[in-house]
Design a protein around this motif. Structure first.
Motif, short mmCIF file in Angstrom:
data_model
loop_
_atom_site.label_atom_id
_atom_site.label_comp_id
_atom_site.label_asym_id
_atom_site.label_seq_id
_atom_site.Cartn_x
_atom_site.Cartn_y
_atom_site.Cartn_z
N ILE A 174 79.03 19.33 108.51
CA ILE A 174 79.91 18.30 108.04
C ILE A 174 79.51 18.32 106.70
N ASP A 175 78.40 18.47 105.57
CA ASP A 175 78.39 18.89 104.50
C ASP A 175 79.56 19.68 104.03
N LYS A 176 79.65 20.94 105.10
CA LYS A 176 80.09 21.98 103.99
C LYS A 176 81.43 21.05 104.79
N LYS A 177 81.82 21.05 105.56
CA LYS A 177 83.20 20.50 105.79
C LYS A 177 83.89 19.81 104.92
N ILE A 178 83.37 18.90 104.47
CA ILE A 178 83.43 17.85 103.57
C ILE A 178 84.00 18.92 102.23
N GLU A 179 83.23 19.67 101.96
CA GLU A 179 82.72 20.49 100.43
C GLU A 179 84.05 21.14 100.57
N VAL A 180 84.84 21.86 101.47
CA VAL A 180 85.99 22.24 101.80
C VAL A 180 86.89 21.68 101.37
N SER A 228 83.29 8.39 99.06
CA SER A 228 81.56 8.08 97.99
C SER A 228 80.60 8.17 98.35
N ILE A 229 80.78 8.59 100.35
CA ILE A 229 79.09 8.22 101.42
C ILE A 229 79.83 9.66 102.07
N MET A 230 80.43 10.44 102.03
CA MET A 230 80.75 11.91 102.12
C MET A 230 79.74 12.33 100.39
N GLU A 231 80.88 12.44 99.66
CA GLU A 231 80.21 13.36 98.48
C GLU A 231 78.62 12.96 98.32
N LYS A 232 77.71 12.09 98.49
CA LYS A 232 76.49 11.61 98.58
C LYS A 232 75.86 12.30 100.24
N TYR A 233 76.42 12.23 101.12
CA TYR A 233 75.78 13.10 102.45
C TYR A 233 76.04 14.43 102.13
N VAL A 234 76.46 15.04 101.03
CA VAL A 234 76.40 16.11 100.43
C VAL A 234 75.49 16.88 100.02
N GLU A 235 76.07 15.49 99.01
CA GLU A 235 74.18 15.89 97.96
C GLU A 235 73.24 15.74 99.00
N TYR A 236 72.65 14.90 99.65
CA TYR A 236 71.79 14.58 100.46
C TYR A 236 71.13 16.26 101.66
N GLN A 285 66.43 22.13 99.32
CA GLN A 285 66.23 22.56 98.10
C GLN A 285 64.13 22.24 97.91
N LYS A 286 64.23 20.84 98.53
CA LYS A 286 63.10 20.08 98.20
C LYS A 286 62.12 20.53 99.27
N TYR A 287 62.82 20.49 100.34
CA TYR A 287 61.92 20.94 102.27
C TYR A 287 61.53 22.54 102.67
N LYS A 288 61.59 23.56 101.25
CA LYS A 288 61.90 24.72 101.56
C LYS A 288 60.65 25.44 102.38
N LYS A 289 59.38 24.53 102.76
CA LYS A 289 58.13 24.86 103.00
C LYS A 289 58.25 24.50 104.28
N ILE A 290 58.83 23.13 104.56
CA ILE A 290 58.82 22.30 106.24
C ILE A 290 59.82 23.64 106.78
N LYS A 291 61.01 23.99 106.01
CA LYS A 291 61.74 25.00 107.27
C LYS A 291 61.03 26.14 107.17
N ILE A 292 60.07 26.51 106.59
CA ILE A 292 59.72 27.84 107.34
C ILE A 292 58.85 27.37 108.02
N GLU A 293 57.73 26.09 108.30
CA GLU A 293 57.49 25.74 109.63
C GLU A 293 57.97 25.69 110.27
N VAL A 338 63.27 15.86 108.20
CA VAL A 338 63.36 15.07 107.35
C VAL A 338 64.32 13.58 106.18
N GLY A 339 65.02 13.96 107.40
CA GLY A 339 66.05 13.01 106.96
C GLY A 339 65.67 11.24 108.23
N THR A 340 65.14 11.60 109.63
CA THR A 340 65.21 10.67 110.63
C THR A 340 64.13 9.87 110.01
N ILE A 341 62.35 10.29 109.87
CA ILE A 341 61.50 9.77 109.86
C ILE A 341 61.31 8.96 107.92
#
Length: 406
Positions: free
Chosen positions: A281-287, A353-361, A367-375, A128-131
């Motif tokens: 990395i996103d979870k590391k930033i959160e903690v 702030s870039i770390m916070e944005k990465y966590v949100e990203y 959340q948004k691409y659950k169907k892609i994860k199923i595929e 999702v993130g690199t295309i």
């Protein structure tokens, strides 16, 4: 009819071990026998010999859990291996449990059970993130081909640099390659077939006869060692059924090597510990752990620019001296910058702030691409099943009802 030996399983005991209902046990065994090419005895209706009863029970649970779902997925493979590991730990006697722990399949399915789910999540994020939204399928393939080409070269360089001498790194034999096997299934089938051959050769020999043969083979020996414990032969019959069964199998089948067992168990603990400590990395930033993120962000800091500048400034000065004498003032400025590095003294630390944005990203992708994860999950499951199971689907069919979110 009673079983001939204490160490064997009655039909009721086997049903409980394999968790099969009484009216379904022979249907299940017939199905497994045909599916995996195992030649079980047709007249075996009252007892199950110790030589293969437990591997047969494991294969039954594996088959039930792995193939009970309508569509193979990575999650199903991971869940099956997790359940199998727990089942073996709680239900299987010490000999076959330790025999499994000594095999290479143990660490393999342990790692698969721990890493398939996070791998699926990270693969979904990179898809999702690199295309770019407006990229064509051809452009996507082009980008990934280039990245894989770079990774292939890096892998080759790593192998070549670690290789002794100028020869090319040795490639694995195709038949021995881990991806050319059906690992765990093959291991269980081999255990069952070895047990069947042992029964044919010995005709369900009694414990006392096995002890006598062992005495004859080991002159002036009146005891046996099993998994670090020493038992006198006259004490064996006072032990529990599981202990008697394990000692019998130790003498009749392949002995358990304690060095291999301890090494495997230590490796398993390391694998479990590494998996329990690993965080994306996103979870590391959160903690509050910013080390990995900062390490990556350094590649984009002024420090990198300063290093490049300092390495090349003398050449620049030489060119200025020889060819651009009328720019003396510029030369003096460059020399001053080279000596003081004032241009870079006011550099800022990586923006948190870039770390916070990465966590949100990452959260937005999850959340948004659950169907892609199923595929992705089903696609990985299909590919993994080709290497880990005996009956993978012939083709990967995309979910007809799923429309991938963009």
């Amino acid at each position: 009819m009673e079983k001939e030996r204490t160490i064997d399983y009655t039909i009721t005991e086997f049903q409980n071990l394999a968790e099969i209902s009484s009216n379904n046990v022979y249907n299940r065994l017939n199905k497994i026998s045909k599916k995996y090419g195992i030649k079980l005895k047709k007249d075996n209706h009252y007892s199950f010999p110790a030589e293969y009863a437990e591997p047969l029970a494991i294969l039954n649970k594996y088959d039930e859990w792995m193939y009970s779902v309508p569509k193979m997925s990575a999650k199903n493979i991971s869940d099956t291996y997790s359940r199998i590991l727990k089942y073996i730990d709680l239900n299987i006697g010490s000999y076959f449990k330790n025999y499994f722990y000594c095999s290479e399949e143990y660490l393999n399915i342990l790692e698969l059970s721990l890493w398939i789910e996070p791998f699926t999540t990270q693969l979904t994020r990179i898809i999702v993130g690199t295309i770019p939204e407006d990229a064509s399928v051809g452009k996507i393939i082009n980008n990934y081909t280039d990245q894989i080409d770079i990774n292939n070269f890096q892998a080759f360089v790593n192998k070549y640099s670690n290789n002794k001498g100028p020869d090319l790194p040795k490639l694995p034999n195709k038949k021995e390659h881990i991806l050319a096997t059906k690992g765990f299934e093959r291991f269980l089938i081999q255990c069952i077939n070895n047990g069947l051959r042992a029964v044919d050769n010995n005709k369900s020999i009694q414990m006392k006869d096995v002890i006598q043969k062992y005495k004859e083979a080991h002159k002036s020996c009146d005891q046996i060692e099993y998994c670090g414990n020493i038992y006198r032969f006259d004490e064996v019959f006072k032990l529990s059924t599981d202990e008697q069964r394990s000692i019998y199998l130790q003498m009749q089948l392949q002995p358990i090597d304690m060095n291999i067992l301890n090494s495997q168990l230590n490796s398993a603990e390391i694998i479990k510990e590494e998996a329990s400590k690993w965080l994306p990395i996103d979870k590391k930033i959160e903690v509050g752990d910013y080390n990995k993120a900062n390490e990556i962000l350094k590649n984009y800091s002024p420090e990198k620019a300063r290093c490049f500048f300092n390495e090349n400034i003398e050449t620049v000065i030489g060119i200025i001296d020889d060819n651009i004498r009328n720019l003396k003032r510029m030369r003096e400025q460059l020399v001053s910058i080279h000596n003081t590095n004032d241009l870079f003294t006011n550099e800022k630390k990586p923006d948190s702030s870039i770390m916070e944005k990465y966590v949100e990203y990452c959260k937005s992708i999850d959340q948004k691409y659950k169907k892609i994860k199923i595929e992705v999950d089903e696609a990985i499951g299909y590919e993994l099943s080709r290497f880990t199971t005996s009956r993978p689907p012939k083709t990967y069919k995309k979910r007809e009802s799923s429309k991938v979110n963009k």
